[in-house]
Design an enzyme around this catalytic site. Structure first.
Site, PDB file in Angstrom:
ATOM      1  N   ASP A 168       1.238 -12.354 -14.285  1.00 24.45           N
ATOM      2  CA  ASP A 168       1.245 -13.780 -13.962  1.00 24.45           C
ATOM      3  C   ASP A 168       2.035 -14.578 -14.986  1.00 24.45           C
ATOM      4  O   ASP A 168       2.735 -15.536 -14.632  1.00 24.45           O
ATOM      5  CB  ASP A 168      -0.184 -14.317 -13.889  1.00 24.45           C
ATOM      6  N   CYS A 195      -2.677  -6.560 -20.904  1.00 26.31           N
ATOM      7  CA  CYS A 195      -3.253  -5.781 -19.802  1.00 26.31           C
ATOM      8  C   CYS A 195      -2.402  -5.821 -18.547  1.00 26.31           C
ATOM      9  O   CYS A 195      -2.798  -5.299 -17.510  1.00 26.31           O
ATOM     10  CB  CYS A 195      -4.666  -6.259 -19.489  1.00 26.31           C
ATOM     11  N   GLU A 233      -2.244 -16.130 -19.238  1.00 29.58           N
ATOM     12  CA  GLU A 233      -1.443 -15.918 -18.032  1.00 29.58           C
ATOM     13  C   GLU A 233      -0.604 -17.141 -17.693  1.00 29.58           C
ATOM     14  O   GLU A 233       0.321 -17.050 -16.889  1.00 29.58           O
ATOM     15  CB  GLU A 233      -2.360 -15.629 -16.844  1.00 29.58           C
ATOM     16  N   HIS A 255       0.816  -1.213   0.000  1.00 29.12           N
ATOM     17  CA  HIS A 255       0.000   0.000   0.000  1.00 29.12           C
ATOM     18  C   HIS A 255       0.847   1.259   0.000  1.00 29.12           C
ATOM     19  O   HIS A 255       0.468   2.280  -0.575  1.00 29.12           O
ATOM     20  CB  HIS A 255      -0.929  -0.019   1.215  1.00 29.12           C
TER      21      HIS A 255
END
Length: 954
Positions: free
Chosen positions: A841, A888, A817, A581
């Site tokens: 991934d 993406c 992926e 975060h």
């Protein structure tokens, strides 16, 4: 795992003696293509070393380690001899199970087989069996005992609700290898049965390998359906194994003795009440098995014979297996353990013989039980503790050193180091009174709550606001407050109680080995530290007035949010990752950050000039004037480029020679659509629908989902929307959808694997999407597809539901992926409408490097030629069938990757909203021909570093 089938069995065979039987077995193994012609010699050599007679009329002839190179395929073949064969020493064999094994794949089969032997005589029954199925029933049909031992009991668990208690019970059954990974999900669908006195019963027969019963109790009282929950029985049901125990339990409850279970002080007390396998209070010792092929027949026979020499019982078990101990004097029981090299055996003996038996047995196992063994390079915790610890002196990096770490927030930063060490807190262990300490704590929490609320209100980005809203929820967590209150009543000071509870909660999160939960642990410690500082009156150190680079061990989100971007040039940390975060906040504030650079950065003297490159993940200590000049020039040029790109953000991305590339946005909620469109997005290339599910306390219904998807589509005003179906699993679970613990959740049940197990959830989502999609360009893609079958199951569900909810402009595709999907792209491309490559991934699976790993994440680079090769295969296959390909993952926003991706033929790049203008500008600076030439060179490069150097020098 090898399984016994009727096709492997030859009934009614005859052999004059053991050599003849071995020849028959060798002929069968050769004829079925399992072994080469010379395998017979291996069978004969093995018998010369020691009889393979297992017991109960069964022999298991197999080759020696020297003949393993003659094995083509691991397998077994069974020959029934109704008249019997003399196997020597008066042992008569009615069934020979010939084994061809390349390594130890057969051990699990033998483990299951030997469980069927028991104490009864199978020999006559095997001789009289008239069909393969009857023979298999004899071998496999012996009733399995219910697994119930100390490892199946877990008391006073720190759980928040009944669903989490169910998950913990299922986890015990999973760890004991009673059930598969989907068992927890099956339990959640069953109706719990209240037994009375706050005890509950839950069972399922789905995914059960062997029967087992787990008993779990919560640390504090829970309620479920307005009834108390004091304990829960989770049954993996198989046959009638549990009936006797259930009768005993009912009698116990009728007698009003339920509290003996949920008030039990330890697992032994529970087992005494239930009649489970009580561990004997015998002396024991542990030893690591070093035999190359595990505890197979020959060493097991040696161990059994040695144990028989002692006038008392000896038991052996495999630590951590969940299996009950077995008698060391029984060869078949020892083989049933299936013990492998490297596993730890625990040997226990009756007290009267332990002093003599344990040293002899342990020594024999260490010496290989008649086999030559290569010692394992293992060190026990006791040995580690006895080694004097010599702290390693970490020195500051020398001037001019460039450290490679993790790129957390882009940009170039130059400034003097301001090194902040961890805050020091001094507080008493015991408090004045519970009431006074509670008042101190409530005042501190109240002050921090106001502080965090101000951060929420000031947060310019939704990502920052969301993080601190979560922090507010943590502060108000009733479970945390209850635990602290308990410690206050026991006499702890407010500070001591708060520290203990926060650290315990954080460690519980980290123990789950989940990346997202580990981030929550960091957040817990962040708010814990802030409340503690308030309690102790400790203020943060004063930062320099001039722009500086903040250097810390690990920076918390609240630390970053307080920083003034005008004064803080950049952030450098010893620990942390790009998904924490604090990194998200740094990116939102536009502060360049490099994290995970190692402890040495904490030794840098304050005032030392640092040069950070948040794009490349590099930090240079005391750089030369030439390096600083280059960096300043690059920084200024980048700022000018970004400003110019922002001016043209609504223009299409077209190369200098007229090749168009669509640039879209990755978003997680409807509220982000407006910003994405304002930043120039030509559509949404990835809507992460799991964030919608995470925003609700329970699975959102069809109407809720439809409304959210409708807001996204309406906000796009006719631009295309690519939606990823629910992508959760063991790596990122939902709080209301417990998932069984997995040894490696990234390789477990996640993405489409999980939603196919819950078709009701998947159908609800697809219906909501199709209802919202009418009149809009809608693209649906399935995540984590690894096989053609998974794709077809998902596609067929969409096609069936589309008949009820027609959508004119609909495309259905998959995410690439998993390497297997990329390699299957030539097959899949004929059926899908599009591919979208998730490079995050795909990179970690291709390179076998966890992208969140503190030391490997910097090497998990999507520009590695191996990853690029898979992208190339995907694009070529798609274009051959007239289909489009998007990217993406994070690679799509990497300025050095854009030329390569365009050159490989990628049709769409989907990035975060803040990166859209820069990516478009990058495309406009290219020519397709030059990009294609660059891509061809990248495909034959040796490393990701070589590819990056290639692009930088182009």
């Amino acid at each position: 795992m090898l399984e016994l089938t009727s096709e492997q069995i030859s009934m009614g065979q005859a052999a004059a003696d053991k050599p003849a039987a071995l020849r028959l077995m060798a002929d069968r193994l050769v004829a079925d293509g399992l072994v080469a012609e010379g395998y017979l010699q291996g069978l004969q050599d093995r018998e010369a070393q020691g009889s393979t007679y297992l017991g109960q009329g069964i022999a298991i002839p197999h080759g020696t380690p020297a003949t393993r190179d003659q094995v083509f395929t691991t397998g077994v073949r069974l020959l029934q001899f109704p008249e019997g064969v003399d196997w020597g020493d008066g042992q008569r064999v009615y069934l020979a199970i010939g084994i061809a094994a390349k390594s130890d794949e057969h051990l699990r089969l033998l483990q299951l087989l030997t469980r069927a032997l028991g104490e009864t005589d199978l020999g006559e029954a095997l001789r009289r069996a008239s069909t393969p199925d009857a023979l298999l029933k004899l071998l496999q049909g012996a009733p399995q005992a219910l697994a119930l031992d100390a490892q199946m009991v877990s008391l006073s668990l720190p759980v928040d609700d009944f669903e989490e208690l169910v998950w913990r019970g299922a986890r015990l059954l999973r760890q004991a290898e009673c059930v598969g990974s989907g068992f927890a999900g099956q339990l959640q669908q069953m109706a719990p049965l209240p037994l009375g006195e706050g005890l509950w019963w839950l069972h399922s027969e789905q995914g059960v390998g062997r029967p087992g019963l787990a008993f779990v109790t919560p640390e504090r009282p829970l309620t479920y359906q307005d009834q108390a929950v004091n304990g829960l029985f989770c049954l993996a049901s198989l046959g009638e194994a549990h009936e006797a125990l259930l009768e005993r339990l009912c009698a116990l409850l009728i007698a009003g003795r339920g509290e003996e279970l949920f008030h039990a002080a330890n697992s032994r007390a529970v087992l005494e009440v239930l009649g489970g396998d009580i561990p004997p209070d015998w002396p024991s010792a542990q030893v690591t098995l070093a035999n190359a092929h595990g505890l197979h027949a020959r060493p097991a026979k040696e161990l059994a014979q040695l144990a028989k020499g002692f006038d008392g019982e000896v038991q052996v078990r495999v630590l951590g297996s969940g299996e009950a101990p077995v008698s060391a004097k029984s060869l078949s029981r020892l083989l049933s353990l299936g013990a492998r090299r490297g596993q730890v055996l625990e040997v226990a003996a009756e007290p009267t013989i332990a002093e003599q038996a344990l040293p002899a047995l342990i020594a024999a196992i260490e010496q290989g039980l008649g086999e030559e063994v290569e010692p394992l390079p293992l060190v026990t915790p006791e040995q580690l503790a006895s080694v004097p610890s010599t702290p390693v002196q970490v020195e500051a990096p020398a001037a001019g050193t460039t450290l490679r770490a993790v790129a957390a927030a882009p940009g170039i930063a130059i400034g003097p180091a301001h090194v902040e060490g961890p805050q020091q807190f001094d507080y008493p262990a015991k408090g004045e009174s519970a009431a006074a300490e509670r008042q101190h704590l409530e005042a501190a929490i109240g002050a921090i709550r106001i502080d965090i609320q101000q951060l929420v209100e000031r947060g310019a980005a939704q990502s920052i606001r969301d993080i601190f809203i979560t922090h507010l929820e943590m502060l108000d967590d009733p479970a945390l407050i209850d635990e602290v209150s308990l410690r206050l009543r026991q006499g702890d000071s407010a500070a001591a109680a708060w520290v203990a509870v926060i650290e315990s909660a954080a460690q519980r999160q980290e123990a789950l080995h989940d990346a997202l939960l580990a981030e929550r642990a960091a957040d817990l410690r962040d708010i814990g530290r802030r409340v503690l500082a308030q309690l102790c009156g400790v203020e943060a150190s004063r930062a320099p007035d001039e722009p500086y680079v903040l250097v810390m061990d690990e920076v918390g989100p609240s630390d970053v949010a307080r920083l003034d971007p005008a004064r803080v040039a950049g952030i450098l940390t010893a620990r942390g990752g790009a998904t924490a975060h604090s990194a998200i906040v740094a990116r939102a504030l536009g502060i360049p950050a490099v994290v995970g650079a190692g402890e040495a950065v904490l030794r840098i003297a304050s005032g030392t000039v640092l040069l950070l490159d948040g794009q490349r993940g590099q930090a240079t200590v005391a750089p030369t004037q030439e390096a600083l000049a280059r960096a300043r020039t690059e920084r200024d040029q980048r700022a000018a480029r970004l400003a110019a790109a922002a001016e043209r953000r609504h223009e299409p991305a077209v190369t200098l020679d007229g090749h168009a590339v669509e640039v879209c946005a990755n978003i997680g909620e409807a509220a982000a659509v407006a910003k994405a469109v304002e930043q120039g997005a030509e559509g949404v290339g990835l809507l992460r629908t799991e964030l919608i599910f995470m925003a609700h306390p329970q699975a959102p219904d069809q109407a809720t989902q439809r409304a959210e998807y409708q807001r996204v589509l309406d906000g796009l005003e006719g631009r295309p929307l690519v939606v990823r179906t629910l992508d959760v699993g063991g790596d990122k679970p939902l709080p209301y959808w417990p998932i069984a613990a997995e040894e490696n959740p990234f390789l477990g049940v996640r993405g489409i694997r999980l939603t196919l197990q819950r078709p009701d959830v998947m159908e609800t989502q697809l219906r909501a999407l199709l209802q919202a999609g009418q009149g809009h360009p809608l693209r649906i893609m399935f995540p984590m597809v690894a096989t053609v079958e998974e794709w077809r199951l998902g596609r067929d569900m969409v096609q069936r539901l589309r008949l009820e909810h027609p959508v004119d402009d609909l495309q259905v595709g998959i995410m690439i992926e998993v390497p297997s999907a990329a390699l299957l792209a030539p097959v899949l491309a004929a059926e899908v409408d599009f591919f979208s490559i998730g490079t995050n991934d795909l990179t970690q699976y291709t390179l076998a490097m966890d992208r969140g790993h503190p030391t490997l994440s910097a090497q998990a680079d999507g520009l590695h030629p191996a990853v690029l090769q898979l992208i190339d295969i995907t694009v070529r296959a798609a274009h051959a069938h007239g289909k489009w390909v998007g990217v993406c993952g994070e690679l799509a926003a990497d300025p050095l990757a854009v030329p390569v991706l365009v050159g490989l033929g990628v049709d769409e790049l989907s990035v975060s909203a803040r990166s859209i203008a820069e990516v478009k500008a990058g495309v406009r600076a290219l020519t397709l021909s030059n990009a294609q030439a660059l891509a061809r060179q990248a495909l034959v490069s040796a490393s990701a570093g070589d590819v990056r150097a290639l692009v930088e020098n182009a």
